[in-house]
Design a protein around this motif. Structure first.
Motif, mmCIF file in Angstrom:
data_model
loop_
_atom_site.group_PDB
_atom_site.id
_atom_site.type_symbol
_atom_site.label_atom_id
_atom_site.label_comp_id
_atom_site.label_asym_id
_atom_site.label_seq_id
_atom_site.Cartn_x
_atom_site.Cartn_y
_atom_site.Cartn_z
ATOM 1 N N CYS A 116 47.594 -43.228 -27.559
ATOM 2 C CA CYS A 116 46.990 -44.542 -27.304
ATOM 3 C C CYS A 116 45.506 -44.418 -27.643
ATOM 4 O O CYS A 116 44.674 -44.134 -26.778
ATOM 5 C CB CYS A 116 47.192 -44.937 -25.837
ATOM 6 S SG CYS A 116 46.280 -46.423 -25.408
ATOM 7 N N CYS A 121 52.855 -44.092 -29.123
ATOM 8 C CA CYS A 121 52.724 -44.013 -27.658
ATOM 9 C C CYS A 121 54.069 -44.297 -26.981
ATOM 10 O O CYS A 121 54.923 -45.015 -27.516
ATOM 11 C CB CYS A 121 51.638 -44.955 -27.162
ATOM 12 S SG CYS A 121 52.246 -46.543 -26.643
ATOM 13 N N LYS A 138 51.368 -51.477 -31.574
ATOM 14 C CA LYS A 138 52.163 -52.621 -31.134
ATOM 15 C C LYS A 138 52.372 -53.603 -32.291
ATOM 16 O O LYS A 138 53.475 -54.079 -32.524
ATOM 17 C CB LYS A 138 51.462 -53.335 -29.979
ATOM 18 C CG LYS A 138 51.887 -52.840 -28.596
ATOM 19 C CD LYS A 138 51.114 -53.652 -27.589
ATOM 20 C CE LYS A 138 51.670 -53.587 -26.200
ATOM 21 N NZ LYS A 138 50.868 -54.391 -25.280
ATOM 22 N N CYS A 185 46.154 -52.685 -16.745
ATOM 23 C CA CYS A 185 46.821 -53.991 -16.863
ATOM 24 C C CYS A 185 47.876 -54.162 -15.785
ATOM 25 O O CYS A 185 48.184 -55.275 -15.389
ATOM 26 C CB CYS A 185 47.429 -54.134 -18.244
ATOM 27 S SG CYS A 185 46.114 -54.303 -19.441
ATOM 28 N N CYS A 215 40.512 -55.348 -22.319
ATOM 29 C CA CYS A 215 41.380 -54.315 -22.921
ATOM 30 C C CYS A 215 40.570 -53.469 -23.904
ATOM 31 O O CYS A 215 39.692 -53.980 -24.597
ATOM 32 C CB CYS A 215 42.548 -54.988 -23.642
ATOM 33 S SG CYS A 215 43.580 -53.828 -24.554
ATOM 34 N N CYS A 262 52.338 -57.831 -22.611
ATOM 35 C CA CYS A 262 50.882 -57.730 -22.529
ATOM 36 C C CYS A 262 50.307 -58.812 -21.618
ATOM 37 O O CYS A 262 50.821 -59.932 -21.584
ATOM 38 C CB CYS A 262 50.294 -57.879 -23.929
ATOM 39 S SG CYS A 262 48.508 -57.798 -23.994
ATOM 40 N N TYR A 307 42.479 -46.333 -25.589
ATOM 41 C CA TYR A 307 42.121 -45.813 -24.258
ATOM 42 C C TYR A 307 41.647 -44.363 -24.320
ATOM 43 O O TYR A 307 40.756 -43.962 -23.575
ATOM 44 C CB TYR A 307 43.286 -46.007 -23.271
ATOM 45 C CG TYR A 307 43.338 -47.455 -22.834
ATOM 46 C CD1 TYR A 307 42.544 -47.906 -21.784
ATOM 47 C CD2 TYR A 307 44.092 -48.384 -23.532
ATOM 48 C CE1 TYR A 307 42.531 -49.247 -21.427
ATOM 49 C CE2 TYR A 307 44.086 -49.725 -23.189
ATOM 50 C CZ TYR A 307 43.304 -50.152 -22.127
ATOM 51 O OH TYR A 307 43.272 -51.474 -21.785
ATOM 52 N N THR A 352 47.228 -56.591 -30.500
ATOM 53 C CA THR A 352 46.257 -55.776 -29.759
ATOM 54 C C THR A 352 46.082 -54.454 -30.495
ATOM 55 O O THR A 352 45.335 -54.394 -31.458
ATOM 56 C CB THR A 352 46.714 -55.584 -28.301
ATOM 57 O OG1 THR A 352 48.106 -55.259 -28.288
ATOM 58 C CG2 THR A 352 46.488 -56.828 -27.474
ATOM 59 N N CYS A 353 46.823 -53.413 -30.087
ATOM 60 C CA CYS A 353 46.634 -52.136 -30.799
ATOM 61 C C CYS A 353 47.489 -52.124 -32.077
ATOM 62 O O CYS A 353 48.444 -52.891 -32.210
ATOM 63 C CB CYS A 353 46.994 -50.959 -29.896
ATOM 64 S SG CYS A 353 48.748 -50.844 -29.558
HETATM 65 S S1 BJ8 Z 1 45.783 -55.884 -22.528
HETATM 66 S S2 BJ8 Z 1 46.306 -52.353 -22.448
HETATM 67 S S3 BJ8 Z 1 48.959 -54.680 -21.918
HETATM 68 S S4 BJ8 Z 1 47.462 -54.264 -25.162
HETATM 69 S S5 BJ8 Z 1 49.450 -47.841 -24.368
HETATM 70 S S6 BJ8 Z 1 50.879 -50.068 -26.695
HETATM 71 S S7 BJ8 Z 1 47.331 -50.124 -26.113
HETATM 72 S S8 BJ8 Z 1 48.900 -47.479 -27.863
HETATM 73 S S9 BJ8 Z 1 49.643 -51.568 -23.708
HETATM 74 FE FE1 BJ8 Z 1 48.170 -53.116 -23.397
HETATM 75 FE FE2 BJ8 Z 1 47.776 -55.729 -23.479
HETATM 76 FE FE3 BJ8 Z 1 45.718 -54.041 -23.791
HETATM 77 FE FE4 BJ8 Z 1 46.859 -54.296 -21.455
HETATM 78 FE FE5 BJ8 Z 1 48.924 -49.694 -27.647
HETATM 79 FE FE6 BJ8 Z 1 47.888 -48.000 -25.929
HETATM 80 FE FE7 BJ8 Z 1 50.457 -47.934 -26.361
HETATM 81 FE FE8 BJ8 Z 1 49.296 -49.985 -25.110
#
Ligand code: BJ8
Length: 422
Positions: free
Chosen positions: A377, A115, A148, A311, A344, A77, A380, A144-145
């Protein structure tokens, strides 16, 4: 590859048979998608070389770095501050997550409806196909999500290497404070595992290296604003993907050399496609290497991709870190501030992203935007609807994954969209 790396892959515990298969599929895909392009800049030869050695020379470099007691830190990330890793003389690498590899194995640990990016990083590890993850001393995750977050718990059980940074969901004062605390904790952790102390001078030097890399990527992005564009979207995407695992100083030099060449092309009015070719900005989920699917579809349908609001794209290089600090504390604050600016979709609210996407669209003189979300995802996929309501330019939404099953259907939709831009 320049030599036989089998002994090294064996030592890292890779599944040699499957790994050979993966490399041969990758090499065929690269030939078909990349090497078949016309009128590529000479400067892309370096990046072709890097790809040909992605599981070779770079792996050997990391292996040598470890012998010198440098720490290899894997990430997934753009919130993970690269500056801190470089300040302990560590090696910062983005881990393999962009291909439909080992999904069957991954689905023994996570639901099918996860995802593709998450299934890919689990799959690469579980099938013994990612030499990078084997070389890491620590893998840094982030809250984050939801996918993950939960996958990292499982990944830790498998690798015993996870360190997770807490990323707040909002950007209020209390959240910023929490994040600064996380940045400080990360610094302490890096110092502990490397037995090196981060001084203000080391942090300054590291910040300079990362800023120079991001400035080179900004320069490349600006050159794509010309019509005709001097570089294809596929090639520019590749450079942005390689930014996550090449040596940062060498990478910056090569991107700047490429940009020198592109500036010459611009002066002569030379491009990779004729002037007036429809220009597409892609926005949304990241394109982990080797995910080239959507760019290939767009560019084989008579348009050119001129930017990625992603990203693996502008979200990674839009902001530099303020280098004007005189103490370690101040340096850490500037770093925390820079990373908190990333827009994000995991944040709420996330109005900056809409504003940033709009200004990038204008800057790059795009004709249309394709919003790309990886299936499942949610952040997004949700924001795609929001953006649609806030813009006044041609727009289409796509949800896809890494498989090739929907290729025909996607191509038909993309071609129809491009037709409306002519
Ligand atoms: S800053 S976009 S790199 S979290 S595509 S795993 S969000 S379900 S990659 Fe991300 Fe960091 Fe945010 Fe960027 Fe989850 Fe979506 Fe899968 Fe994702």
């Amino acid at each position: 590859m320049s030599k036989d790396y089998t002994p090294l892959w064996k030592e890292l515990g890779l599944d040699l048979v499957k790994h050979d298969g993966l490399l041969s599929v990758l090499s065929d895909a690269y030939k078909n998608i990349y090497l078949s392009q016309k009128n590529r800049p000479e400067g892309m030869k370096y990046f072709d070389f890097v790809i040909s050695e992605v599981h070779g020379l770079r792996i050997e470099e990391l292996y040598e770095a470890k012998k010198e007691k440098r720490k290899v830190i894997g990430t997934f990330c753009v919130y993970v501050p690269e500056e801190l890793v470089l300040a302990v003389d560590g090696v910062f690498v983005g881990l393999c997550a962009g291909a439909e590899v080992g999904f069957e194995d991954a689905e023994k640990y996570v639901p099918r409806n996860t995802c593709a990016l998450i299934k890919a990083f689990m799959g690469f590890k579980l099938s013994g196909l990612c030499p990078y993850v084997e070389l890491t001393d620590m893998v840094v995750g982030e809250t984050t999500c939801d996918g993950k977050k939960k996958a990292y718990e499982i990944f830790d059980e498998i690798t015993k290497k996870m360190y997770v940074m807490e990323i707040p969901n909002m950007k209020n004062d209390s959240d910023r404070k929490l994040w600064l605390g996380e940045v400080k904790k990360f610094k302490d952790k890096l110092e502990e595992i490397s037995s090196k102390e981060i001084t203000v001078n080391l942090l300054k030097k590291a910040t300079e290296i990362v800023n120079q890399k991001r400035s080179a990527l900004q320069r490349l992005s600006k050159l794509r604003a010309y019509d005709p564009s001097p570089i294809s979207g596929l090639d520019a995407l590749l450079v942005n993907q390689i930014a996550f695992y090449d040596d940062p100083v060498r990478f910056t030099m090569k991107v700047n050399e490429l940009c020198d060449e592109l500036e010459e092309r611009v002066k002569k009015g030379e491009g990779v496609v004729p002037k007036g070719t429809p220009r597409i900005l892609i926005s949304g989920s990241p394109f982990a290497i080797p995910n080239w699917k959507l760019h290939a579809i767009v560019e084989n349908s008579g348009a050119i991709v001129v930017g990625e609001e992603s990203c693996v794209g502008s979200r990674n290089f839009r902001e530099l870190t303020n280098q004007n600090f005189n103490s370690l504390e101040e340096g850490l604050e500037k770093i925390a501030m820079r990373y908190m600016g990333i827009d994000c979709a995991c944040f709420t609210p996330n109005k900056e992203r809409i504003d940033n996407a709009k200004s990038l669209f204008k800057e790059l003189k795009a004709d249309g935007m394709i919003h790309y979300a990886l299936q499942f995802c949610t952040p997004y996929m949700m924001e795609a609807f929001k953006i649609e309501k806030k813009i006044d330019f041609p727009y289409m939404r796509i949800e896809t994954d890494y498989s090739m099953e929907d290729l025909g259907q996607l191509k038909t939709r993309v071609e129809a969209f491009i037709e409306t831009l002519r």
